[in-house]
Design a protein around this motif. Structure first.
Motif, PDB file in Angstrom:
ATOM      1  N   LEU A 129       0.828  -1.211   0.000  1.00 26.94           N
ATOM      2  CA  LEU A 129       0.000   0.000   0.000  1.00 26.94           C
ATOM      3  C   LEU A 129       0.862   1.261   0.000  1.00 26.94           C
ATOM      4  O   LEU A 129       0.578   2.220  -0.738  1.00 26.94           O
ATOM      5  N   GLU A 130       1.897   1.275   0.811  1.00 30.30           N
ATOM      6  CA  GLU A 130       2.783   2.441   0.873  1.00 30.30           C
ATOM      7  C   GLU A 130       3.433   2.703  -0.484  1.00 30.30           C
ATOM      8  O   GLU A 130       3.502   3.856  -0.937  1.00 30.30           O
ATOM      9  N   ASN A 131       3.894   1.647  -1.139  1.00 27.73           N
ATOM     10  CA  ASN A 131       4.522   1.803  -2.453  1.00 27.73           C
ATOM     11  C   ASN A 131       3.523   2.289  -3.498  1.00 27.73           C
ATOM     12  O   ASN A 131       3.856   3.116  -4.353  1.00 27.73           O
ATOM     13  N   THR A 132       2.287   1.763  -3.434  1.00 29.55           N
ATOM     14  CA  THR A 132       1.256   2.183  -4.391  1.00 29.55           C
ATOM     15  C   THR A 132       0.893   3.645  -4.186  1.00 29.55           C
ATOM     16  O   THR A 132       0.704   4.388  -5.155  1.00 29.55           O
ATOM     17  N   ASN A 180      -6.401   1.206  -8.543  1.00 32.24           N
ATOM     18  CA  ASN A 180      -7.748   1.471  -9.064  1.00 32.24           C
ATOM     19  C   ASN A 180      -8.606   2.200  -8.038  1.00 32.24           C
ATOM     20  O   ASN A 180      -9.315   3.164  -8.366  1.00 32.24           O
ATOM     21  N   LEU A 181      -8.552   1.751  -6.788  1.00 37.36           N
ATOM     22  CA  LEU A 181      -9.386   2.353  -5.746  1.00 37.36           C
ATOM     23  C   LEU A 181      -8.964   3.783  -5.455  1.00 37.36           C
ATOM     24  O   LEU A 181      -9.807   4.663  -5.230  1.00 37.36           O
ATOM     25  N   ILE A 182      -7.658   4.044  -5.452  1.00 39.27           N
ATOM     26  CA  ILE A 182      -7.173   5.405  -5.183  1.00 39.27           C
ATOM     27  C   ILE A 182      -7.551   6.343  -6.322  1.00 39.27           C
ATOM     28  O   ILE A 182      -8.043   7.460  -6.101  1.00 39.27           O
ATOM     29  N   VAL A 183      -7.337   5.893  -7.555  1.00 37.23           N
ATOM     30  CA  VAL A 183      -7.675   6.737  -8.713  1.00 37.23           C
ATOM     31  C   VAL A 183      -9.182   6.987  -8.775  1.00 37.23           C
ATOM     32  O   VAL A 183      -9.630   8.103  -9.054  1.00 37.23           O
ATOM     33  N   ASN A 184      -9.985   5.956  -8.495  1.00 34.61           N
ATOM     34  CA  ASN A 184     -11.441   6.135  -8.468  1.00 34.61           C
ATOM     35  C   ASN A 184     -11.851   7.162  -7.420  1.00 34.61           C
ATOM     36  O   ASN A 184     -12.761   7.973  -7.642  1.00 34.61           O
ATOM     37  N   ALA A 185     -11.197   7.121  -6.260  1.00 36.54           N
ATOM     38  CA  ALA A 185     -11.494   8.100  -5.204  1.00 36.54           C
ATOM     39  C   ALA A 185     -11.173   9.510  -5.679  1.00 36.54           C
ATOM     40  O   ALA A 185     -11.923  10.455  -5.406  1.00 36.54           O
ATOM     41  N   SER A 186     -10.074   9.660  -6.413  1.00 32.28           N
ATOM     42  CA  SER A 186      -9.706  10.993  -6.913  1.00 32.28           C
ATOM     43  C   SER A 186     -10.735  11.518  -7.907  1.00 32.28           C
ATOM     44  O   SER A 186     -10.938  12.728  -8.019  1.00 32.28           O
TER      45      SER A 186
END
Length: 321
Positions: free
Chosen positions: A184-187, A224-230
């Motif tokens: 997660l940290e690296n992503t 995918n989840l981080i980009v979707n949140a953005s």
């Protein structure tokens, strides 16, 4: 009967009544608690049934996706092959055109005194006129652009086919021990430049969490989840990522303060090609692929959301113990 006997009988009746009321109250409480337990069990079974039906639906869609991917892959393959051939042909035409141009340009210069006959000059003029009428120079250049654009289209189709295959049957190497916290940290570091002007990310975790799986695939899910949140939040939005363990599972929570989703959207969010984004922004495969990856890891991914109240994605993965 004396007053003492009346009084004793009254006290006995009073105690009996109090005992009966206490027993009735205890019984009512037991019945209430039993009813609450049954209601809880019923709701749990109802939710489990809904989840099972949803999983079966996604499994059916997965089988359909695999078939569609196979059917698309075959014609896309020979279209790509034909485009490669056409690109070679177009280059041959360009070379031929250049050679003919050079031939006509050097023809007069090669004659004694550099003087062309009237017939030769007429032929050259007709050739130049035909080039202008049919805009040969533009056509040859445009053919190359069309071929290149078609290649890009085929690459996009290939990407969609890969996505469908990943959703239905992710093809990965042997599982390895993965540290979810490090992953997660690296992503987050990887995607930070892409979302830093719109999304503030905080990451909380309770120690290290190890599972068996493929780090690359899991990173794809997290990305995918981080980009979707953005995409879901307004400017200066927030995403909180929490990681902890519970009953032998790693629990990952992705909580944003974005626009949220209604119930119908939540039911469809893991289906291939379903998207709420504008046309051309996404393929609608990110979450369906993520679902397939998490399922392959023996886990579950679910969503909880309300319109205007943000969204939470929850991932549950078995720990490597």
């Amino acid at each position: 009967m004396s007053d003492v006997n009346y009084k004793a009988a009254y006290e006995r009746q009073k105690k009996a009544r109090a005992l009966a009321e206490e027993l009735l109250e205890n019984r009512s409480r037991e019945l209430y608690e039993a009813n609450q337990s049954l209601q809880y069990a019923y709701n749990k079974l109802k939710n489990q049934k809904a989840q099972i039906l949803h999983q079966e639906k996604l499994a059916s869609i997965g089988q359909l996706s695999a078939g569609v991917a196979h059917e698309i892959n075959n014609p896309a393959g020979y279209v790509k092959s034909n485009l490669n051939t056409l690109k070679g042909y177009s280059q041959d035409l360009v070379n031929f055109y250049s050679a003919v141009n050079e031939l006509f340009s050097s023809y007069c210069a090669s004659l004694p005194g550099g003087i062309c006959s009237a017939e030769s000059q007429k032929l050259i003029a007709q050739f130049e006129e035909l080039k202008g009428v049919h805009d040969i120079k533009f056509l040859l250049a445009d053919i190359a652009d069309i071929v290149d654009e078609s290649h890009d289209g085929i690459k996009r189709i290939e990407g969609i086919v890969r996505g469908l295959k990943d959703f239905s049957r992710p093809d990965e190497p042997e599982p390895q021990t993965v540290n979810l916290v490090s992953c997660l940290e690296n992503t987050i570091k990887l995607v930070s430049n892409q979302v830093k002007h719109k999304l503030n990310i905080t990451f909380e975790h309770e120690g290290q969490l190890f599972i068996k799986g493929q780090q690359g695939s899991l990173s794809q899910v997290f990305l995918n989840l981080i980009v979707n949140a953005s995409h879901a939040v307004a400017d200066d939005g927030h995403l909180k990522i929490k990681a902890n363990s519970a009953e032998g599972f790693a629990m990952l929570h992705f909580i944003d303060d974005g626009c949220g989703m209604d119930t119908q959207t939540q039911l469809k969010v893991f289906e291939p090609f379903f998207t709420t984004k504008a046309q051309g922004v996404g393929t609608g495969l990110g979450l369906s692929i993520s679902h397939g990856i998490i399922k392959k890891h023996g886990g579950l991914i679910s969503v909880s959301s309300e319109l205007g109240q943000g969204t939470e994605f929850i991932i549950q993965l078995p720990l490597d113990v």
